[in-house]
Design a protein around this motif. Structure first.
Motif, PDB file in Angstrom:
ATOM      1  N   PRO A 132       3.397  -4.256  -3.740  1.00 18.87           N
ATOM      2  CA  PRO A 132       4.575  -3.475  -3.346  1.00 18.87           C
ATOM      3  C   PRO A 132       4.224  -2.056  -2.883  1.00 18.87           C
ATOM      4  N   GLN A 133       3.187  -1.464  -3.461  1.00 16.71           N
ATOM      5  CA  GLN A 133       2.804  -0.105  -3.116  1.00 16.71           C
ATOM      6  C   GLN A 133       2.225   0.005  -1.707  1.00 16.71           C
ATOM      7  N   ARG A 134       1.634  -1.075  -1.218  1.00 16.07           N
ATOM      8  CA  ARG A 134       0.909  -1.022   0.044  1.00 16.07           C
ATOM      9  C   ARG A 134       1.532  -1.925   1.099  1.00 16.07           C
ATOM     10  N   PHE A 135       2.678  -2.465   0.881  1.00 11.92           N
ATOM     11  CA  PHE A 135       3.289  -3.478   1.746  1.00 11.92           C
ATOM     12  C   PHE A 135       2.963  -3.194   3.207  1.00 11.92           C
ATOM     13  N   SER A 136       2.032  -3.919   3.739  1.00 12.06           N
ATOM     14  CA  SER A 136       1.351  -3.632   5.003  1.00 12.06           C
ATOM     15  C   SER A 136       2.234  -3.678   6.249  1.00 12.06           C
ATOM     16  N   ALA A 137       2.034  -2.689   7.099  1.00  9.89           N
ATOM     17  CA  ALA A 137       2.688  -2.656   8.404  1.00  9.89           C
ATOM     18  C   ALA A 137       1.930  -3.513   9.417  1.00  9.89           C
ATOM     19  N   ALA A 138       0.763  -3.999   9.050  1.00  7.08           N
ATOM     20  CA  ALA A 138      -0.049  -4.803   9.966  1.00  7.08           C
ATOM     21  C   ALA A 138       0.692  -6.047  10.424  1.00  7.08           C
ATOM     22  N   PHE A 139       1.521  -6.617   9.556  1.00  8.77           N
ATOM     23  CA  PHE A 139       2.217  -7.860   9.873  1.00  8.77           C
ATOM     24  C   PHE A 139       3.106  -7.703  11.103  1.00  8.77           C
ATOM     25  N   ALA A 146      -8.962  -1.551   5.797  1.00 12.76           N
ATOM     26  CA  ALA A 146      -7.771  -1.307   4.996  1.00 12.76           C
ATOM     27  C   ALA A 146      -7.428   0.177   4.923  1.00 12.76           C
ATOM     28  N   GLN A 147      -8.417   1.049   5.132  1.00 13.74           N
ATOM     29  CA  GLN A 147      -8.199   2.482   4.997  1.00 13.74           C
ATOM     30  C   GLN A 147      -7.930   3.171   6.325  1.00 13.74           C
ATOM     31  N   THR A 148      -8.079   2.488   7.428  1.00 17.99           N
ATOM     32  CA  THR A 148      -7.889   3.091   8.733  1.00 17.99           C
ATOM     33  C   THR A 148      -6.692   2.454   9.423  1.00 17.99           C
ATOM     34  N   PRO A 149      -6.201   3.084  10.496  1.00 24.75           N
ATOM     35  CA  PRO A 149      -5.100   2.454  11.231  1.00 24.75           C
ATOM     36  C   PRO A 149      -5.493   1.050  11.699  1.00 24.75           C
TER      37      PRO A 149
END
Length: 169
Positions: free
Chosen positions: A152-159, A20-23
């Motif tokens: 909402p603060q972390r809305f992930s770009a992983a998706f 969660a903390q790395t790319p």
């Protein structure tokens, strides 16, 4: 019905907190029973919600707040589902839990060669707020529901990275 759990996602095993903390690094998920191939974030954990859904559900960490990705499918079985009808059922389902739901965006988009509609939502519930992206696509044999739920603060770009790897079989 089967959700592929930690056993199927074992190849993704790195500590979830570090992931969660790395790319985001993606690794192929090799599950021949799925009607699609996909790569998932390395280190994420498979989860079985025991809700009868077919597909893949994975979280970024063992404890909340964790990002959740669900890549689900259901046979059309002679039915004629549409993204609009599926979103209506989805929104009613969220409301029936007592949560509030507000659509914040909508677009027509295809993944892996299947066209569909993707919406973004803001949800409120007794423990706080969540953001969701939900895509419904209609393939030749299946209805697909791909979902991301996050804070909402972390809305992930992983998706977006995961969806870019989807290929339907």
């Amino acid at each position: 019905m089967k959700v592929f759990t930690a056993t199927a996602l074992l190849a993704l095993s790195l500590p979830a907190v570090a992931a969660a903390q790395t790319p985001v690094t993606l690794v192929p998920l090799n599950v021949p029973e799925l009607p699609f191939s996909v790569s998932m974030p390395k280190g994420w954990l498979g989860v079985n919600f025991e809700d009868g859904a077919l597909g893949v559900s994975a979280v970024s960490a063992k404890a909340p707040p964790a990002t959740l990705i669900r890549l689900l499918y259901a046979a059309k079985a002679g039915g004629t589902p549409t993204p609009a009808s599926e979103f209506q059922k989805f929104e009613q389902g969220v409301k029936s839990t007592g949560a509030g739901i507000k659509q914040t965006a909508s677009r027509t988009v295809g993944y892996g060669g299947v066209q569909g509609v993707e919406r973004t939502y803001a949800l409120t519930h007794p423990k706080g707020k969540l953001s969701m992206r939900v895509w419904y696509g209609i393939g030749a044999r299946n209805l697909y529901s791909f979902q991301l739920t996050d804070t909402p603060q972390r809305f992930s770009a992983a998706f977006s990275k995961v969806l870019a790897t989807v290929k339907f079989r």
